[in-house]
Design an enzyme around this catalytic site. Structure first.
Site, PDB file in Angstrom:
ATOM      1  N   LYS A 126       0.882  -1.177   0.000  1.00  0.00           N
ATOM      2  CA  LYS A 126       0.000   0.000   0.000  1.00  0.00           C
ATOM      3  C   LYS A 126       0.910   1.215   0.000  1.00  0.00           C
ATOM      4  CE  LYS A 126      -4.303  -1.574   1.461  1.00  0.00           C
ATOM      5  NZ  LYS A 126      -4.716  -1.421   2.850  1.00  0.00           N
ATOM      6  N   HIS A 129       1.981   6.871   2.511  1.00  0.00           N
ATOM      7  CA  HIS A 129       1.444   8.176   2.157  1.00  0.00           C
ATOM      8  C   HIS A 129       1.568   9.182   3.298  1.00  0.00           C
ATOM      9  CE1 HIS A 129      -2.061   7.264   4.529  1.00  0.00           C
ATOM     10  NE2 HIS A 129      -2.262   6.153   3.843  1.00  0.00           N
ATOM     11  N   HIS A 132       1.001   8.453   6.922  1.00  0.00           N
ATOM     12  CA  HIS A 132       1.969   7.705   7.738  1.00  0.00           C
ATOM     13  C   HIS A 132       3.044   8.584   8.333  1.00  0.00           C
ATOM     14  CE1 HIS A 132       0.616   4.381   4.979  1.00  0.00           C
ATOM     15  NE2 HIS A 132       0.323   3.935   6.184  1.00  0.00           N
TER      16      HIS A 132
HETATM   17  N1  ARG Z   1      -0.414  -1.378  10.120  1.00  0.00           N
HETATM   18  C1  ARG Z   1      -1.337  -0.704  10.978  1.00  0.00           C
HETATM   19  C2  ARG Z   1      -2.037   0.408  10.232  1.00  0.00           C
HETATM   20  O1  ARG Z   1      -1.503   0.900   9.247  1.00  0.00           O
HETATM   21  C3  ARG Z   1      -0.675  -0.107  12.193  1.00  0.00           C
HETATM   22  C4  ARG Z   1      -0.049  -1.104  13.119  1.00  0.00           C
HETATM   23  C5  ARG Z   1       0.206  -0.548  14.469  1.00  0.00           C
HETATM   24  N2  ARG Z   1       0.801  -1.473  15.376  1.00  0.00           N
HETATM   25  C6  ARG Z   1       0.183  -2.462  15.993  1.00  0.00           C
HETATM   26  N3  ARG Z   1       0.881  -3.269  16.743  1.00  0.00           N
HETATM   27  N4  ARG Z   1      -1.114  -2.668  15.868  1.00  0.00           N
HETATM   28  O2  ARG Z   1      -3.121   0.796  10.640  1.00  0.00           O
END
Ligand code: ARG
Length: 572
Positions: A126, A129, A132
């Site tokens: 993905k 962007h 982030h």
């Molecule tokens: N990949 C997830 C997102 O983009 C965030 C992950 C955050 N960390 C976790 N341990 N849940 O929403």
């Protein structure tokens, strides 16, 4: 180094022995108005203890503190004890600590304690962007702040490399994919497939079923699915790393969600054994009704695991491997409820360390045309933002300084352009939502990163002009501080001695913007000092004192910028 607030608290504690020094430290305030002193101590809380009106207590304390050489004067105003520090003494203390660049603002309170910080954590395949940028830059800064306080900090990137969306992505690739396009521009191409998948699935719901099966295969060892997924992951990581490199951000571990897939059966069994798992419409959940929280989803009806299941495994893994003192998640406020559920389930599983898990939320970034949406293709790539900022900086430098050599322009443009974007992210309290606007990000006037960097370069230039000899003498701190009692100098000195308190406060609140605001204040104070007074005067003693203050200001700005992950160039 001497912590002034602590020193004051010690003295008040001697007078008001019913409060501990720590309690007093928490009550001491820094008045908004300098006329009310450098520090103030409100006596309301002592009224109960002493059965006396607060103003009388304040009067008593003020009288007792008056003789102390630390203060120029101590006054009672209503319920407050207002303390004016002895300017010269304070200047001496502030210089002594700020001249020691290596240690200034640092401490070892965190020694022997490990903090795990989960930040950035983008989703594979993905776009990386503009949404982030917040977790990435805020997380990096929180890491730096705790690191500077002596904690052992483990930076972990919990890559979103698992879940049903990979079923969709792989399906889309099988239907419409072209390897060359993907190799050339992986994420944009995969995004286009993903977007197309949603459009097509509206017309043909069968596709969703196919995607579900594909993910099931991926999770159950399907060779071709794993091969494609791995390929997507590698390509994505390559892109993410390019952006991290630009920002000078590193991780100690890239333990994505997929890493925990082996632990899923164990977690599910554990939840069963502890009597926490319930069936609900074919799915497995942990009911949290009693805690006024929606149920936590553990497995779907087809048995595939979910985000939460993987996070439970992750938390256990982190405790086992790092024995953390704190386990911090820097994740958008949209997931606040989710983290409440997650921590509650850990608590119900009997883990007393659930209380050491901290969600550090931040507000949302939207675009002027609406919320970011990967599915709708409404994204601004972080890499594009950084590149544009560098280009624009280069233009400005070339305009102002056409003769500078190309290599140094490139270097400075990178430090300033990328620094501007990162600084901007860290300027407001993290919880605030904001709308991404190109002209705001690319605006370098006012309270911005380039302004603070410019002040740093200005200090460096003053020191170059002062000459090595003077700088070496000033660096000893053996200077006549009576030259530093003017308003501008004193304002700056106050900000310098508050700096270590500010860093600690930023750590306590997981709030880098506290550091940002403070170094903006320092930059402004230095610039006022620079305009109001002559620094490189003929009188040697006066010059050395002012050069020492310049070194101190430069150190504070450099160390502060470093905590934000922003570079401090000597020339701009
Ligand atoms: N990949 C997830 C997102 O983009 C965030 C992950 C955050 N960390 C976790 N341990 N849940 O929403």
């Amino acid at each position: 180094m001497i912590n002034i607030k602590e020193e004051i608290a010690k003295r008040i504690a001697e007078q008001a022995s019913d409060l501990t020094q720590e309690q007093i430290e928490q009550i001491i305030e820094i008045p908004q108005d300098q006329k009310m002193g450098d520090y103030a101590f409100p006596c309301f809380r002592l009224a109960k203890v002493y059965h006396k009106a607060p103003p009388l207590i304040a009067k008593d304390i003020a009288e007792k503190l008056s003789g102390d050489s630390m203060f120029e004067k101590v006054e009672q105003v209503n319920a407050y004890v207002n303390m004016f520090l002895d300017k010269q003494q304070v200047a001496g203390i502030a210089l002594e600590s700020a001249l020691d660049r290596e240690n200034f603002g640092k401490s070892n309170v965190g020694e022997g304690k490990t903090i795990v910080i989960d930040f950035s954590s983008p989703n594979i395949a993905k776009p990386f962007h503009i949404g982030h940028i917040r977790t990435t830059v805020i997380g990096n800064s929180i890491y730096k702040i705790f690191d500077s306080l002596g904690y052992n900090v483990v930076r972990t990137n919990h890559l979103g490399d698992y879940g049903t969306q990979f079923g969709k992505m792989i399906c889309a690739y099988r239907h419409w994919g072209n390897d060359e396009d993907i190799e050339r521009d992986p994420i944009k191409t995969l995004l286009a497939y993903y977007t197309k998948f949603h459009v097509e699935a509206e017309k043909d719901p069968e596709l969703n079923e196919e995607a579900r099966k594909t993910f099931y295969n991926l999770e159950h060892g399907g060779e071709d699915e794993i091969r494609i997924w791995k390929w997507f992951s590698d390509l994505s990581l390559r892109e993410f790393n390019r952006v991290y490199d630009m920002m000078g951000i590193e991780f100690d571990a890239y333990d994505g969600e997929s890493m925990y897939s082996d632990m899923m059966p164990g977690i599910i069994q554990e939840l069963k054994d502890k009597g926490l798992l319930q069936e609900s419409q074919g799915a497995n959940v942990v009911d949290l009704d009693e805690y006024k929280l929606p149920p936590a989803l553990i497995t779907k009806s087809d048995g595939t695991s979910l985000y939460c299941t993987r996070d439970l495994a992750t938390a256990e893994y982190r405790k086992e491997h790092y024995d953390f003192y704190k386990n911090i998640y820097v994740v958008a406020s949209q997931q606040s409820l989710y983290f409440k559920q997650l921590f509650k389930v850990l608590e119900l599983m009997g883990y007393e360390w659930a209380k050491d898990c901290v969600h550090v939320p931040f507000g949302m970034v939207a675009l002027e045309e609406g919320t970011l949406s990967t599915r709708k293709g409404r994204v601004v790539f972080l890499e594009d933002v950084l590149k544009k900022a560098v280009e624009k900086t280069k233009e400005i430098i070339m305009e102002k300084n056409p003769d500078a050599d190309a290599a140094s322009i490139d270097e400075v443009a990178k430090e300033v352009g990328i620094g501007a974007v990162m600084f901007n992210e860290l300027s407001n309290s993290r919880i605030k939502d904001y709308v991404f606007k190109w002209d705001q990000v690319l605006n370098f006037d006012g309270e911005t990163g380039p302004y603070v960097q410019y002040t740093h370069a200005r200090c460096a230039s003053v020191l170059r002009k002062a000459g090595e000899d003077a700088v070496a003498k000033a660096q000893t701190g053996n200077v006549d501080t009576s030259f530093l009692t003017g308003d501008a100098a004193y304002t700056l000195i106050k900000l310098l001695y508050q700096y270590p308190e500010v860093v600690q406060d930023a750590a306590d609140k997981y709030e880098p913007s506290i550091v940002t605001r403070h170094i903006i204040d320092i930059a402004q104070a230095y610039n006022k000092f620079y305009h109001d007074e002559h620094i490189l005067v003929d009188d040697e003693a006066e010059k050395l004192a002012k050069v020492a203050l310049t070194i101190a200001a430069k150190n504070a700005i450099a160390n502060g910028l470093d905590l934000l992950g922003v570079k401090a160039p000597d020339r701009m």
